[in-house]
Design a protein around this motif. Structure first.
Motif, PDB file in Angstrom:
ATOM      1  N   ALA A  40      19.923 -27.440  33.069  1.00 29.23           N
ATOM      2  CA  ALA A  40      20.567 -26.132  32.847  1.00 29.23           C
ATOM      3  C   ALA A  40      20.959 -25.967  31.381  1.00 29.23           C
ATOM      4  N   MET A  41      21.284 -27.082  30.724  1.00 27.95           N
ATOM      5  CA  MET A  41      21.631 -26.993  29.288  1.00 27.95           C
ATOM      6  C   MET A  41      20.383 -26.647  28.471  1.00 27.95           C
ATOM      7  N   TYR A  42      19.238 -27.304  28.811  1.00 28.55           N
ATOM      8  CA  TYR A  42      17.989 -26.970  28.113  1.00 28.55           C
ATOM      9  C   TYR A  42      17.587 -25.527  28.394  1.00 28.55           C
ATOM     10  N   ARG A  43      17.893 -25.078  29.605  1.00 26.43           N
ATOM     11  CA  ARG A  43      17.568 -23.697  29.963  1.00 26.43           C
ATOM     12  C   ARG A  43      18.435 -22.700  29.177  1.00 26.43           C
ATOM     13  N   ALA A  44      19.719 -23.049  28.967  1.00 25.61           N
ATOM     14  CA  ALA A  44      20.600 -22.148  28.206  1.00 25.61           C
ATOM     15  C   ALA A  44      20.099 -22.028  26.765  1.00 25.61           C
ATOM     16  N   MET A  45      19.678 -23.163  26.204  1.00 23.43           N
ATOM     17  CA  MET A  45      19.116 -23.139  24.844  1.00 23.43           C
ATOM     18  C   MET A  45      17.854 -22.269  24.843  1.00 23.43           C
ATOM     19  N   ALA A  46      17.033 -22.412  25.885  1.00 23.28           N
ATOM     20  CA  ALA A  46      15.789 -21.640  25.973  1.00 23.28           C
ATOM     21  C   ALA A  46      16.090 -20.140  26.071  1.00 23.28           C
ATOM     22  N   LEU A  47      17.143 -19.797  26.806  1.00 22.05           N
ATOM     23  CA  LEU A  47      17.513 -18.376  26.925  1.00 22.05           C
ATOM     24  C   LEU A  47      17.891 -17.831  25.547  1.00 22.05           C
ATOM     25  N   TYR A  48      18.650 -18.643  24.800  1.00 20.68           N
ATOM     26  CA  TYR A  48      19.039 -18.222  23.447  1.00 20.68           C
ATOM     27  C   TYR A  48      17.787 -17.971  22.599  1.00 20.68           C
ATOM     28  N   LEU A  49      16.832 -18.904  22.658  1.00 22.44           N
ATOM     29  CA  LEU A  49      15.609 -18.783  21.843  1.00 22.44           C
ATOM     30  C   LEU A  49      14.792 -17.564  22.270  1.00 22.44           C
ATOM     31  N   HIS A  50      14.770 -17.336  23.591  1.00 20.85           N
ATOM     32  CA  HIS A  50      14.052 -16.170  24.121  1.00 20.85           C
ATOM     33  C   HIS A  50      14.685 -14.883  23.582  1.00 20.85           C
ATOM     34  N   ARG A  51      16.002 -14.856  23.586  1.00 18.49           N
ATOM     35  CA  ARG A  51      16.703 -13.663  23.082  1.00 18.49           C
ATOM     36  C   ARG A  51      16.467 -13.452  21.588  1.00 18.49           C
ATOM     37  N   GLN A  52      16.182 -14.554  20.884  1.00 15.71           N
ATOM     38  CA  GLN A  52      15.918 -14.441  19.441  1.00 15.71           C
ATOM     39  C   GLN A  52      14.449 -14.099  19.176  1.00 15.71           C
ATOM     40  N   GLY A  53      13.676 -13.913  20.227  1.00 17.35           N
ATOM     41  CA  GLY A  53      12.289 -13.475  20.066  1.00 17.35           C
ATOM     42  C   GLY A  53      11.285 -14.590  19.850  1.00 17.35           C
ATOM     43  N   VAL A  54      11.662 -15.848  20.122  1.00 15.58           N
ATOM     44  CA  VAL A  54      10.694 -16.948  19.963  1.00 15.58           C
ATOM     45  C   VAL A  54       9.643 -16.834  21.066  1.00 15.58           C
ATOM     46  N   ASP A  55       8.369 -17.047  20.677  1.00 16.57           N
ATOM     47  CA  ASP A  55       7.275 -16.923  21.637  1.00 16.57           C
ATOM     48  C   ASP A  55       6.794 -18.317  22.041  1.00 16.57           C
ATOM     49  N   PRO A  56       7.084 -18.764  23.276  1.00 18.94           N
ATOM     50  CA  PRO A  56       6.704 -20.133  23.645  1.00 18.94           C
ATOM     51  C   PRO A  56       5.203 -20.363  23.632  1.00 18.94           C
ATOM     52  N   ALA A  57       4.420 -19.315  23.888  1.00 17.83           N
ATOM     53  CA  ALA A  57       2.962 -19.477  23.903  1.00 17.83           C
ATOM     54  C   ALA A  57       2.482 -19.912  22.521  1.00 17.83           C
ATOM     55  N   GLY A  58       3.152 -19.428  21.483  1.00 19.71           N
ATOM     56  CA  GLY A  58       2.772 -19.761  20.104  1.00 19.71           C
ATOM     57  C   GLY A  58       2.832 -21.255  19.851  1.00 19.71           C
ATOM     58  N   ALA A  59       3.818 -21.929  20.443  1.00 22.74           N
ATOM     59  CA  ALA A  59       4.000 -23.366  20.207  1.00 22.74           C
ATOM     60  C   ALA A  59       2.829 -24.175  20.750  1.00 22.74           C
ATOM     61  N   GLU A  60       2.108 -23.591  21.713  1.00 23.06           N
ATOM     62  CA  GLU A  60       0.987 -24.332  22.312  1.00 23.06           C
ATOM     63  C   GLU A  60      -0.358 -23.765  21.879  1.00 23.06           C
ATOM     64  N   SER A  61      -0.280 -22.883  20.877  1.00 24.79           N
ATOM     65  CA  SER A  61      -1.490 -22.223  20.417  1.00 24.79           C
ATOM     66  C   SER A  61      -2.444 -23.224  19.730  1.00 24.79           C
ATOM     67  N   ASP A  62      -3.746 -22.914  19.789  1.00 29.04           N
ATOM     68  CA  ASP A  62      -4.731 -23.762  19.105  1.00 29.04           C
ATOM     69  C   ASP A  62      -4.623 -23.595  17.598  1.00 29.04           C
ATOM     70  N   ASP A  63      -4.001 -22.495  17.196  1.00 32.63           N
ATOM     71  CA  ASP A  63      -3.797 -22.216  15.781  1.00 32.63           C
ATOM     72  C   ASP A  63      -2.619 -23.083  15.298  1.00 32.63           C
ATOM     73  N   ALA A  64      -2.926 -24.165  14.585  1.00 30.09           N
ATOM     74  CA  ALA A  64      -1.895 -25.141  14.192  1.00 30.09           C
ATOM     75  C   ALA A  64      -0.787 -24.503  13.361  1.00 30.09           C
TER      76      ALA A  64
END
Ligand code: DC
Length: 230
Positions: free
Chosen positions: A35-59
């Protein structure tokens, strides 16, 4: 000295249900580190971070997302409190319990929890809680990293098929439309991410007891863990 029980295992193995039950029976505090990792993730989501980008083939794109996560993760205040025995996660003082179980947040948590800087912050908070109180703590790295000296360590798992069936039933009972094969695929992908990340991958601690709950009831698993606490 406080008593610490560590329960690790993959998504959907029943960790939180079991950990809550064991904590209740022992009169300890249940600490849900996911739940703590999820709260951090919610914060990042609200800041507009795109998780798909982190796994993109584009380094370059993947690196840009990671840098953003590193920069942002020191900003929010994440803490927990207890109300009637229930853990409430506070993100900058806001109770976010009702907001951290969505698919977007799960996805972001799986990506952001692989970032070492995110883990450092949350592990400190988890270790402080365990030093102050008797706890049953569940997660992925509790027996290996957070509480290497825990009094009891359990690695709780179940087959992918069984975990998918349980999640499917849970969703159906909530009236959420879902597909068993998609759930199975999601679980297998999360397992892979959690087990292969460089920092604190999910693995059984050498001194942990392996419990496979595929053919066990909740009560049987809880009783088994309680017997290890004697
Ligand atoms: O257990 P959960 O599904 O609520 O966890 C959410 C995410 O956080 C999941 O991707 C795994 C990660 N996690 C972790 O890396 N370490 C922990 N101790 C707990 C969870």
């Amino acid at each position: 000295m406080s008593v610490n029980i560590a329960i690790d295992g993959p998504a959907g193995a029943g960790k939180s249900t079991i950990a809550k039950l064991v904590a209740k029976k022992k009169g300890y505090i249940y600490v849900d580190t996911g739940a703590m990792y999820r709260a951090m993730a919610l914060y990042l989501h609200r800041q507009g971070v795109d998780p798909a980008g982190a796994e993109s083939d584009d380094a370059a794109k993947a690196e840009e997302v990671k840098v953003k996560i590193v920069e942002l993760c020191t900003k929010p205040d994440i803490s927990i409190k207890y109300e009637n025995g229930e853990q409430i996660v506070l993100l900058d003082g806001e109770n976010v319990n009702g907001l951290i179980r969505s698919e977007e947040v799960s996805r972001m948590a799986s990506v952001s929890s692989a970032v070492p800087e995110v883990r450092v912050r949350l592990v400190q908070l988890q270790q402080k809680l365990a030093s102050e109180s008797d706890v049953v703590m569940d997660g992925r790295d509790i027996g290996t990293v957070v509480l290497p000296n825990a009094d009891v360590k359990v690695y709780l798992t179940a087959s992918v098929e069984e975990r998918a069936r349980r999640r499917f039933k849970e969703q159906q009972e909530k009236g959420v439309e879902c597909d068993l094969e998609t759930i199975k695929k999601d679980i297998a992908e999360r397992d892979h991410r959690d087990m292969t990340r460089k920092t604190s991958p999910l693995k059984q601690a050498e001194d942990a007891t392996l419990v496979d709950s595929s053919d066990m009831t909740i009560e049987q698993v809880a009783e088994h863990i309680l017997s290890l606490c004697k």
